[in-house]
Design an enzyme around this catalytic site. Structure first.
Site, PDB file in Angstrom:
ATOM      1  N   HIS A 115       0.844  -1.183   0.000  1.00  0.00           N
ATOM      2  CA  HIS A 115       0.000   0.000   0.000  1.00  0.00           C
ATOM      3  C   HIS A 115       0.886   1.241   0.000  1.00  0.00           C
ATOM      4  O   HIS A 115       1.953   1.238   0.606  1.00  0.00           O
ATOM      5  CB  HIS A 115      -0.903   0.010   1.252  1.00  0.00           C
ATOM      6  CG  HIS A 115      -2.080   0.909   1.086  1.00  0.00           C
ATOM      7  ND1 HIS A 115      -2.018   2.236   1.381  1.00  0.00           N
ATOM      8  CD2 HIS A 115      -3.316   0.665   0.626  1.00  0.00           C
ATOM      9  CE1 HIS A 115      -3.188   2.779   1.118  1.00  0.00           C
ATOM     10  NE2 HIS A 115      -3.994   1.848   0.658  1.00  0.00           N
ATOM     11  N   ASP A 120      -8.074  -5.393  -0.117  1.00  0.00           N
ATOM     12  CA  ASP A 120      -8.495  -6.266  -1.226  1.00  0.00           C
ATOM     13  C   ASP A 120      -8.202  -7.732  -0.954  1.00  0.00           C
ATOM     14  O   ASP A 120      -8.945  -8.613  -1.377  1.00  0.00           O
ATOM     15  CB  ASP A 120      -7.778  -5.858  -2.521  1.00  0.00           C
ATOM     16  CG  ASP A 120      -8.282  -4.537  -3.041  1.00  0.00           C
ATOM     17  OD1 ASP A 120      -9.441  -4.210  -2.784  1.00  0.00           O
ATOM     18  OD2 ASP A 120      -7.506  -3.825  -3.699  1.00  0.00           O
TER      19      ASP A 120
HETATM   20  N1  COA Z   1       4.226  -7.674  -4.123  1.00  0.00           N
HETATM   21  C1  COA Z   1       5.570  -7.699  -4.145  1.00  0.00           C
HETATM   22  N2  COA Z   1       6.334  -6.628  -3.899  1.00  0.00           N
HETATM   23  C2  COA Z   1       5.698  -5.487  -3.640  1.00  0.00           C
HETATM   24  C3  COA Z   1       4.297  -5.375  -3.595  1.00  0.00           C
HETATM   25  C4  COA Z   1       3.561  -6.540  -3.857  1.00  0.00           C
HETATM   26  N3  COA Z   1       2.227  -6.516  -3.850  1.00  0.00           N
HETATM   27  N4  COA Z   1       3.946  -4.114  -3.303  1.00  0.00           N
HETATM   28  C5  COA Z   1       5.072  -3.428  -3.155  1.00  0.00           C
HETATM   29  N5  COA Z   1       6.147  -4.247  -3.368  1.00  0.00           N
HETATM   30  C6  COA Z   1       7.541  -3.893  -3.295  1.00  0.00           C
HETATM   31  C7  COA Z   1       8.023  -3.222  -4.575  1.00  0.00           C
HETATM   32  O1  COA Z   1       8.446  -4.167  -5.530  1.00  0.00           O
HETATM   33  C8  COA Z   1       9.136  -2.369  -4.048  1.00  0.00           C
HETATM   34  O2  COA Z   1      10.205  -3.218  -3.749  1.00  0.00           O
HETATM   35  P1  COA Z   1      11.733  -2.767  -3.960  1.00  0.00           P
HETATM   36  O3  COA Z   1      11.901  -1.581  -3.061  1.00  0.00           O
HETATM   37  O4  COA Z   1      12.521  -3.967  -3.575  1.00  0.00           O
HETATM   38  O5  COA Z   1      11.840  -2.408  -5.417  1.00  0.00           O
HETATM   39  C9  COA Z   1       8.608  -1.877  -2.701  1.00  0.00           C
HETATM   40  O6  COA Z   1       7.702  -2.907  -2.270  1.00  0.00           O
HETATM   41  C10 COA Z   1       7.853  -0.568  -2.796  1.00  0.00           C
HETATM   42  O7  COA Z   1       6.792  -0.730  -3.718  1.00  0.00           O
HETATM   43  P2  COA Z   1       6.150   0.398  -4.628  1.00  0.00           P
HETATM   44  O8  COA Z   1       5.409  -0.242  -5.753  1.00  0.00           O
HETATM   45  O9  COA Z   1       7.184   1.417  -4.966  1.00  0.00           O
HETATM   46  O10 COA Z   1       5.148   1.037  -3.616  1.00  0.00           O
HETATM   47  P3  COA Z   1       3.944   1.903  -3.999  1.00  0.00           P
HETATM   48  O11 COA Z   1       3.624   2.690  -2.802  1.00  0.00           O
HETATM   49  O12 COA Z   1       4.139   2.631  -5.264  1.00  0.00           O
HETATM   50  O13 COA Z   1       2.861   0.768  -4.328  1.00  0.00           O
HETATM   51  C11 COA Z   1       0.968  -0.442  -4.613  1.00  0.00           C
HETATM   52  C12 COA Z   1       1.675   0.583  -3.748  1.00  0.00           C
HETATM   53  C13 COA Z   1      -0.406  -0.676  -4.024  1.00  0.00           C
HETATM   54  C14 COA Z   1       0.814   0.075  -6.061  1.00  0.00           C
HETATM   55  C15 COA Z   1       1.782  -1.752  -4.632  1.00  0.00           C
HETATM   56  O14 COA Z   1       1.972  -2.196  -3.319  1.00  0.00           O
HETATM   57  C16 COA Z   1       1.124  -2.818  -5.484  1.00  0.00           C
HETATM   58  O15 COA Z   1       1.268  -2.797  -6.710  1.00  0.00           O
HETATM   59  N6  COA Z   1       0.389  -3.776  -4.851  1.00  0.00           N
HETATM   60  C17 COA Z   1      -0.321  -4.793  -5.568  1.00  0.00           C
HETATM   61  C18 COA Z   1      -1.628  -4.274  -6.122  1.00  0.00           C
HETATM   62  C19 COA Z   1      -2.673  -4.062  -5.059  1.00  0.00           C
HETATM   63  O16 COA Z   1      -2.887  -4.898  -4.214  1.00  0.00           O
HETATM   64  N7  COA Z   1      -3.350  -2.917  -5.152  1.00  0.00           N
HETATM   65  C20 COA Z   1      -4.398  -2.555  -4.223  1.00  0.00           C
HETATM   66  C21 COA Z   1      -3.943  -1.403  -3.389  1.00  0.00           C
HETATM   67  S1  COA Z   1      -5.091  -1.054  -2.089  1.00  0.00           S
END
Ligand code: COA
Length: 369
Positions: free
Chosen positions: A254, A306
């Protein structure tokens, strides 16, 4: 020209506006209009929280009754909306049907006040969501009943059965959790559209478009695909493989909550309750629990709402393709509150971009290119 301010990608950590609707906090707190989510989940119901989100305060008894009966009345759909929903090819995404239907309401209605438009959009969405699925299957449409609460009515229309009290109570908690979440991608989208002084129908249509994506609302459908496929003993291996391949595990992570999502913590408890009495419930609960432990052990990322809402909807007998639409049917109240708040002190959203493209190219006429 004024100097450009560079901000992080995705506007992470950048406050672009003020809000008094809700606030999520990295420590795992979420408040709606000042009330902790845990208190609202325990003591309130959907209609009351919807009133709170839209109007900013807890209603008196008569206000709540008036609001609930307005919602009930506005659930009636113009027959032309049903006709429109039947036009979609059977393999369409229900979110496409819903987005188009809301846009269509904007052309059909001639309501004067913003409040009456807001109530109409939200109430109609509750009926459009379950019927979007029926339209794609060419099934008969289902109409809301007058003897059921908002959440009971939705669950009834989604499953074609009058729900048991406890099932409806759990479903209602999930709707409450989905209602609002400060400046998420879809609420920001709604505010951007509102800032152009566009109408609420258009703003909600844009919110629906943003919500459809798998990094936002779409995650709650992808989650169910792998939960159904896995056995509890496969969970750790699955997580290991996904991480090794550099894939994101849907339902985890998140932008704000880095330790835990309070809505996921509560939902896990509700899933446990539901799992005890539903077929395949115990296995599904165990798979979720093992996945949560494995992701935390290997990457220290907590599950989000979710991840637990998806199996709850599944055990309640709701088709998986309606997970994101259900999210929309509740979040619409949050969107409409953001719409109003944006207009209170409006300033057009018009950011800037750093140009990294080519310059000064020589134009060559088409005949000699
Ligand atoms: N699975 C695996 N790794 C994850 C992850 C996941 N669901 N969510 C975050 N990470 C990791 C990233 O790969 C990154 O790792 P790194 O630092 O080694 O490169 C780190 O955690 C930070 O992630 P980032 O995507 O930059 O964080 P964000 O704040 O931009 O992302 C989301 C938030 C929600 C977009 C992201 O967690 C995600 O894509 N989750 C899956 C989709 C989801 O469940 N969405 C519903 C949100 S309520």
């Amino acid at each position: 020209m004024a100097e450009q301010i560079r901000v992080p990608k995705g506007l992470a950590g950048v406050a672009v506006t003020e809000t008094s609707i809700s606030k999520s906090d990295p420590s795992g707190q979420l408040i709606y209009r000042g009330y902790p989510i845990e208190v609202l989940a325990e003591k309130s119901n959907f209609e009351e929280v919807a009133f709170l989100i839209l109007k900013g305060y807890l209603p008196k008894k008569y206000e709540l009754e008036e609001f609930s009966s307005k919602l009930q009345r506005e659930m009636r759909l113009d027959e032309r909306i049903y006709t429109l929903m039947k036009l979609f090819p059977p393999n369409s995404d229900p979110m496409d049907v819903i987005r188009t239907a809301v846009s269509f309401i904007g052309s059909l209605e001639r309501k004067d006040s913003l409040e009456s438009k807001q109530i109409s959009i939200a109430a109609k969405l509750a009926v459009i969501v379950p019927n979007s699925h029926r339209a794609l299957l060419n099934h008969e449409f289902v109409k809301p009943r007058e003897d059921l609460s908002y959440a009971e009515n939705m669950l009834y229309m989604l499953t074609s059965k009058i729900p048991e009290k406890e099932d409806a109570w759990i479903f209602e908690r999930e709707l409450i959790f989905y209602m609002e979440h400060d400046l998420n991608a879809s609420s920001f989208t709604v505010r951007v559209v509102a800032s152009t002084l566009s109408d609420p129908y258009s703003s909600v249509t844009a919110g629906l478009a943003a919500l459809k994506g798998p990094l936002h609302g779409g995650a709650n459908e992808e989650v169910m695909e792998y939960i159904l496929r896995l056995r509890p003993e496969d969970a750790e291996n699955f997580v290991r493989e996904e991480l090794k391949a550099g894939r994101k595990i849907m339902g985890f992570g998140h932008r704000v909550y880095k330790k835990f999502d309070p809505r996921a913590v509560l939902s896990k408890k509700y899933l446990e309750l539901l799992a005890r009495k539903k077929r395949d419930g115990e296995r599904i609960y165990k798979v979720c629990d093992m996945l949560e432990k494995a992701v935390w052990a290997l990457k220290q990322i907590p599950p989000n709402l979710d991840f637990y809402a998806a199996p709850i909807f599944y055990l309640l007998g709701i088709p998986v393709s309606l997970n994101t639409p259900i999210f929309a049917s509740s979040r619409v109240f949050g969107w409409l509150a953001h719409y109003s708040e944006q207009l209170e002190e409006n300033k057009l959203f018009r950011p800037d971009a750093i140009y990294v493209g080519k310059k000064d190219l020589k134009y060559i006429p088409i005949e000699t290119r």
